[in-house]
Design a protein around this motif. Structure first.
Motif, short mmCIF file in Angstrom:
data_model
loop_
_atom_site.label_atom_id
_atom_site.label_comp_id
_atom_site.label_asym_id
_atom_site.label_seq_id
_atom_site.Cartn_x
_atom_site.Cartn_y
_atom_site.Cartn_z
N UNK A 1 50.71 28.37 11.66
CA UNK A 1 49.63 28.69 10.55
C UNK A 1 48.42 29.15 11.56
N UNK A 2 48.08 30.28 10.95
CA UNK A 2 46.80 30.82 11.58
C UNK A 2 45.42 31.15 10.63
N UNK A 3 44.36 30.46 11.33
CA UNK A 3 43.26 30.30 10.34
C UNK A 3 42.05 31.26 11.18
N UNK B 1 50.20 32.30 0.17
CA UNK B 1 50.27 30.91 -0.76
C UNK B 1 51.75 30.34 -0.41
N UNK B 2 52.59 30.89 0.04
CA UNK B 2 54.08 30.76 0.33
C UNK B 2 54.34 30.61 1.85
N UNK C 1 42.37 26.00 2.20
CA UNK C 1 42.75 27.42 1.95
C UNK C 1 44.22 27.25 1.33
N UNK C 2 44.76 28.62 1.03
CA UNK C 2 45.91 28.95 0.00
C UNK C 2 47.16 28.33 0.54
N UNK C 3 47.21 28.32 1.79
CA UNK C 3 48.63 27.69 2.41
C UNK C 3 48.61 26.46 2.15
N UNK C 4 47.74 25.46 2.15
CA UNK C 4 47.65 24.08 2.37
C UNK C 4 49.02 23.41 1.18
N UNK D 1 53.93 20.48 0.41
CA UNK D 1 55.12 20.44 -0.43
C UNK D 1 56.31 20.46 0.63
N UNK D 2 56.22 20.99 1.54
CA UNK D 2 57.13 21.39 2.78
C UNK D 2 57.28 19.94 3.51
#
Lengths: 222, 81
Positions: free
Chosen positions: A6-8, A37-38, A67-70, A75-76
């Motif tokens: 994941x890149x911020x 988001x996915x 952020x959107x990816x969280x 859920x993963x």
């Protein structure tokens, strides 16, 4: 091994993490931008890298954690996908509640940047299975906010459940019970301040971090 | 509407910044300082009528980490020109 990093904005160890994952597994990880988001499907490993996401504004990891990816990571993780958070990644994991406690300013107020001696405390998790409990390894640290805090009950619970993965040999940042890294109860999430991604090649000055990635690879490709 | 949010460390949570400030005050020969705790002040300018509930949600979701921090919301009275 299918992995994602994941890149911020402000991540600066995302490439270190990607190189470590690729070197050990032979497969390039997918770099995922925080605004997505996915996550890619069928991931084996999600890595949240070190760095200074959002300039450490407000609190380390606080902005990245919203952020959107969280939600996709949450859920993963719930489904059992391995999640590895290193340094800023550990701070993010506590901020999103996947691991208990918080990382505070180092007790001596200084940035610590050196090779730290760690004692392996749990050798049964997905991440630590190639180490031996009690073994001392050397892994670089580079952080200003690595002082692990949790209330006494939580600390007792972590110890009872064998969730402490690594401890510092010396008190380098004031962490409660010298905790350097912890896993969740299910054992599929590890957060640690030291950088195993910076100890996988002899050119790094040491390869003690390699066993973490190799252990993970063996397990997820088994 | 002007809102001030004070974020402070919970009692019992060690405060390295407060400690360093305390030492600095002592080294400047200020005696009689018994304890120092450092916190944050966040000022918001929000729409009139923003509910207390919304402000609390802001604190819980982002502005404070309730594992280690407390927050206090203060509404500032409008200044009359």
């Amino acid at each position: 091994m299918k992995s994602a990093v994941i890149v911020f904005p402000g991540s600066n160890c995302d490439r270190d993490m990607a190189v470590a994952l690729e070197t050990v597994s032979g497969t390039k990880p997918i770099m995922v931008w925080h605004g997505d988001s996915n996550l890619p499907s069928d991931l084996d490993v999600i890595a949240i890298p070190g760095g200074f996401s959002y300039g450490d504004y407000l609190r380390c990891g606080a902005m990245a954690s919203r952020t959107h990816i969280i939600p996709a990571i949450l859920s993963a993780a719930k489904k059992g996908v391995a999640v590895l958070g290193v340094c800023n990644g550990f701070q993010v994991l506590t901020e999103i509640g996947l691991l208990p406690g918080a990382l505070m300013r180092n007790s001596a107020m200084n940035f610590v940047c050196k090779d730290a001696k760690l004692k392996v405390s749990n050798d049964r998790s997905l991440f630590t299975r190639k180490y031996t409990a009690g073994e001392t390894i050397s892994i670089p640290v580079a952080h200003h906010d690595g002082n692990y805090y949790a209330d006494e009950n939580t600390l007792d619970q972590l110890e009872q459940n064998d969730q402490v993965a690594f401890r510092y040999d010396d008190d380098i940042n004031g962490s409660a019970r010298n905790i350097a890294g912890i896993v969740n109860e299910q054992g599929n999430i590890l957060g640690m301040m030291p950088h195993p991604d910076r100890a996988i090649d002899t050119k790094h000055g040491g390869t003690d971090g390699r066993d973490l990635f190799e252990g993970l690879l063996e397990r997820v490709s088994a | 509407m002007k809102i001030q949010i004070f974020v402070t460390l919970k009692n019992g949570v060690l405060d390295p910044q407060g400690k360093a400030i305390h030492h600095a005050l002592e080294s400047l020969d200020f005696s009689g300082v018994n304890d120092v705790r450092a916190g944050k002040l966040i000022e918001l300018e929000v729409d009139e009528g923003t509910s207390d509930e919304t402000l609390e949600k802001m604190c819980e979701k982002l502005l404070a980490n309730t594992v280690i921090e407390n927050y206090e919301i203060r509404k500032l009275p409008e200044t009359v020109a």
